[in-house]
Design an enzyme around this catalytic site. Structure first.
Site, short mmCIF file in Angstrom:
data_model
loop_
_atom_site.label_atom_id
_atom_site.label_comp_id
_atom_site.label_asym_id
_atom_site.label_seq_id
_atom_site.Cartn_x
_atom_site.Cartn_y
_atom_site.Cartn_z
N SER A 1 37.48 -23.20 -5.21
CA SER A 1 38.63 -23.89 -5.79
C SER A 1 39.43 -22.99 -6.74
O SER A 1 40.04 -22.02 -6.32
CB SER A 1 38.15 -25.17 -6.48
OG SER A 1 39.23 -26.00 -6.83
N LYS B 1 37.35 -23.87 -0.66
CA LYS B 1 37.74 -25.22 -1.13
C LYS B 1 39.18 -25.17 -1.59
O LYS B 1 39.48 -24.72 -2.69
CB LYS B 1 36.82 -25.65 -2.28
CG LYS B 1 37.25 -26.92 -3.01
CD LYS B 1 37.04 -28.16 -2.17
CE LYS B 1 37.22 -29.44 -2.99
NZ LYS B 1 38.58 -29.64 -3.49
N ASP C 1 46.63 -11.20 -3.12
CA ASP C 1 47.92 -11.26 -2.41
C ASP C 1 49.02 -10.48 -3.12
O ASP C 1 49.94 -9.96 -2.48
CB ASP C 1 48.36 -12.72 -2.24
CG ASP C 1 47.62 -13.42 -1.12
OD1 ASP C 1 46.78 -12.78 -0.46
OD2 ASP C 1 47.88 -14.63 -0.91
#
Length: 250
Positions: A107, A132, A118
């Site tokens: 999460s 998750k 990224d």
């Protein structure tokens, strides 16, 4: 939820156990303290971090990224979609980063690792995270039945969702060493010491081979003790330190 240490001169280490309220502020304070002593690179350890507050994960990434999307929330209702953006004024360090993840990273921890990955802001090391990446609500009915409904998904800056991609895949995959359980160790030792005829011995060798393949358990990283005390038994820490040494070498 935040602890800090020195890996070696110029390379710091912070462990985030969970994203609780004020975790990002605690992290910022820890980084400022390390920077006052010559921080050049930082290991961020979110292994076995089950997640926590989304806003704390966003604020954590905002400490390292000065522009662009940190995470988007894609809702079932288009008008409820949200983009959470980085802010230049909240960026506090340009230190080289490695983020450690494992299957226990979930999460909010995955949002931090994935967003930094990224943005090419950090190298991610370890094992693939849990995966998750959805927001769910439970609707209960008078007959005591219930419906769990996914109402939104977290989308990382590259456009990938955590669940569709199966979690955060590390840039460098490194497993922790494995070991047999104590019970398996004792059984294998007893079998190896048996005196058997050659035909029975061949059967025993096959059994031992299967036991050796099936009786290993993955070690959980240890978070106790100083960094240097843990380093010898943690190949993921070693890999992170090696990367940062190479990236900060003159």
């Amino acid at each position: 939820s935040i602890s800090k240490d020195w890996a070696e001169d110029g390379i710091g280490y912070v462990r985030i156990s969970q994203f609780r309220r004020n975790s990002s502020q605690e992290l910022a304070d820890a980084i400022r303290a390390l920077e006052s002593e010559g921080l050049k690179a930082l290991i961020i350890d979110v292994r076995h971090n089950p997640g926590g507050l989304l806003e704390e994960a966003i604020s954590t990434v905002d400490l390292f990224v000065s522009e662009g999307v940190i995470v988007s929330i894609e809702s079932r209702r288009e008008e409820e979609n949200e983009d959470h953006l980085a802010h230049r004024e909240t960026t506090i360090t340009e230190a080289e980063l490695v983020v450690l993840v494992d299957h226990g990273s979930a999460s909010a921890a995955e949002i931090v690792a994935g967003a930094l990955q990224d943005h090419d802001r950090a190298t991610v090391v370890g094992k693939t995270s849990y995966g998750k990446g959805s927001v769910q609500s439970i609707f209960e009915y008078p007959d005591q039945s219930a419906l769990k409904l996914t109402i939104a998904r977290y989308i990382l800056p590259s456009g990938r969702s955590l669940e569709d991609s199966g979690g955060i895949l590390p840039d460098q995959v490194v497993a922790l060493t494995t070991k047999r359980s104590p019970e398996s160790e004792q059984l294998i030792e007893e079998l190896e010491n048996l005196s058997l005829e050659s035909e029975d011995r061949a059967t025993l060798e096959r059994v031992l081979k299967k036991l050796n393949q099936q009786s290993t358990v993955t070690k959980r990283p240890s978070f106790r003790g100083a960094f240097q005390e843990r380093l010898g038994d943690d190949p993921q820490l070693k890999a992170a330190l090696k990367i940062l040494r190479e990236n900060t070498a003159p």
